[in-house]
Design an enzyme around this catalytic site. Structure first.
Site, PDB file in Angstrom:
ATOM      1  N   GLY A 165       0.820  -1.211   0.000  1.00 12.63           N
ATOM      2  CA  GLY A 165       0.000   0.000   0.000  1.00 12.63           C
ATOM      3  C   GLY A 165       0.848   1.254   0.000  1.00 12.63           C
ATOM      4  N   GLY A 222       1.063   5.314   1.671  1.00 10.89           N
ATOM      5  CA  GLY A 222       0.598   6.273   2.655  1.00 10.89           C
ATOM      6  C   GLY A 222       1.042   7.674   2.307  1.00 10.89           C
ATOM      7  CG  MET A 236       5.388  10.947   5.485  1.00  5.96           C
ATOM      8  SD  MET A 236       6.410  11.098   6.966  1.00  5.96           S
ATOM      9  CE  MET A 236       8.066  11.184   6.266  1.00  5.96           C
ATOM     10  CB  VAL A 266       4.185  -0.331   3.087  1.00  7.02           C
ATOM     11  CG1 VAL A 266       4.611  -1.536   3.922  1.00  7.02           C
ATOM     12  CG2 VAL A 266       4.218   0.926   3.949  1.00  7.02           C
ATOM     13  CE  LYS A 289       6.246   5.121   6.046  1.00  7.36           C
ATOM     14  NZ  LYS A 289       5.725   5.606   7.357  1.00  7.36           N
ATOM     15  CG  ASP A 331      -2.419   8.832  13.358  1.00  7.99           C
ATOM     16  OD1 ASP A 331      -3.564   9.307  13.545  1.00  7.99           O
ATOM     17  OD2 ASP A 331      -2.016   8.486  12.241  1.00  7.99           O
TER      18      ASP A 331
END
Length: 444
Positions: A115, A117, A119, A122, A137, A231
């Site tokens: 996936g 994100g 930043m 991954v 990542k 978070d």
């Protein structure tokens, strides 16, 4: 399969074909590359899963004929079927070549994309030295040109390295190779809480408490090392196949003792709107573990009610409701009568807008979770800090008169002052009279 950190899962093909058995085509795409290529084609809307499957079936038919012609590539078949254009095929092949070049990390073999994100991207990978599956990542190209983002990315890896706990996705390695900044984590396979909530699942009380207690244990470990996550939310809580719970994504984590770091973010609302604490909304610099407890409370509320604590049409509206004392939280046991009043009490304590009335440490929260799992009433939340606060405010109000009271008191003060003046005058007269009488007696 859940990406362990900062990742959103891409769409996947519904094809039942076993791509691992597909041969390498004449354009040099392995079966793994082709599988990822299918996902990319479908995700971009270039073709439907049914069209991809039809083209694969036709390619298999051509291969079965054994007419001596070279093996047909999937892209060639799709172009021949007018599902893709030649220019689309060229762009896809070019991108695949660039991706292969970009994803070369020494010591690791990239398997597939999990996936993307805010930043980084991954990937699932294999750590060659010990032959284990990991998650890698990689910082986005656009951000890798900015020193501040590189610093933040490296800081995330350093913070993760401080933690080692069964309920946290642990760090393994980090570095830079060929201009690519990467961060290696343990690979965790399993759905996130968000995956279940997206399917409208409402968790049973004991399941929800067990999961939340595991996250609280992770927060306790982080707190002992001077860290806050900032978070905590459903998509960052992974449920593994063996039944354990993992807290992921330390992209927003911060050292509580780093005052310089805190001041650099002063006034910034850092977090996810549906689960953010009031002090994070206000951009306070002294955010501590109680902010994570609030976010965990919001997550738990969502798990047992199917709704977020505060909704709204915009992120700004949602965040305002977290802060505004006039916006009251609907008690979770009012939305779901199947949960106990004790759990409702615990969640409301976690979600107190005044952090002084929340659990002060994960230890206190874990104690109440254990009480609930044993069928007992919570010990800490039962102290009703909100009621104590109201009582304290009531006592303060008794000594802090309203505007009307002040007017009345001013009038009363006037009467008192006048009375005191009269008394003082009478005292003077009496004193003069006594002095006169003494003089007269002496004179006689």
């Amino acid at each position: 399969m859940a990406a362990p950190a900062d990742a959103e899962k891409p769409s996947t093909s519904t094809s039942a074909s076993n791509t691992a058995s597909n041969p390498k085509d004449e354009r040099g795409l392995s079966s793994l590359d082709e599988s990822n290529l299918e996902r990319s084609i479908i995700r971009r809307g270039l073709a439907t899963p049914a069209e991809v499957d039809a083209c694969k079936a036709y390619r298999a038919k051509l291969a079965a004929q054994g007419d001596g012609t070279p093996a047909h590539g999937l892209l060639d078949v799709m172009v021949g079927a007018k599902v893709l254009t030649k220019s689309q095929m060229s762009r896809l092949l070019q991108e695949r070549g660039e991706a292969t070049r970009k994803l070369e990390i020494p010591g690791y073999t990239i398997i597939e994309k999990l996936g993307k994100g805010s930043m980084g991207v991954v990937f699932k990978a294999r750590q060659n030295s010990v032959n284990r599956t990991v998650a890698v990542k990689i910082l986005l190209d656009t951000l890798a040109q900015n020193k501040e983002f590189i610093r933040r990315f490296e800081r995330e890896a350093q913070i993760a390295a401080k933690l080692s706990h069964n309920n946290i996705v642990n760090a393994i390695d980090a570095g830079e190779a060929g201009g690519r900044y990467f961060f290696v984590m343990e690979y965790v396979e399993g759905p996130t809480i968000k995956d279940f909530l997206d399917k409208n699942k409402i968790f049973e009380e004991k399941d929800a408490v067990r999961i939340a207690m595991a996250v609280a244990e992770a927060l306790k470990h982080a707190n002992q090392r001077g860290l806050i996550h900032r978070d905590v939310k459903p998509e960052n809580v992974i449920l593994t196949k063996d039944g354990s719970v993992k807290l992921a994504d330390l992209g927003l984590a911060r050292l509580t003792g780093d005052e310089t770091w805190g001041l650099s973010e002063a006034g910034m609302a850092i977090g996810t709107p549906y689960y953010i604490s009031p002090e994070q909304v206000r951009g306070q610099t002294d955010v501590d573990i109680r902010a994570d407890i609030y976010s965990l409370g919001a997550t738990l509320y969502h798990m047992v009610t199917g709704k977020v604590p505060y909704g709204g049409d915009t992120p700004a509206e949602v965040m305002r409701k977290h802060v505004d004392p006039r916006v009251e939280l609907v008690p979770p046991d009012h939305l779901n009568s199947n949960i106990s009043s004790g759990l409702g009490m615990v969640i409301e304590t976690m979600l107190s807008k005044n952090r002084e009335n929340r659990y002060s440490t994960p230890d206190d929260l874990i104690l109440d979770f254990k009480c609930l799992l044993q069928g007992d009433s919570p010990m800490i939340a039962a102290q009703k800090p909100d009621s104590l606060e109201a009582l304290a405010e009531g006592e303060a109000d008794a000594f802090a008169p309203s505007a009307v009271d002040e007017a009345q008191m001013s009038e009363m003060a006037g009467y008192v002052n006048a009375r005191n003046q009269i008394i003082a005058a009478l005292a003077v007269i009496l004193a003069v009279s006594m002095v006169t009488n003494v003089i007269m007696l002496v004179a006689k």
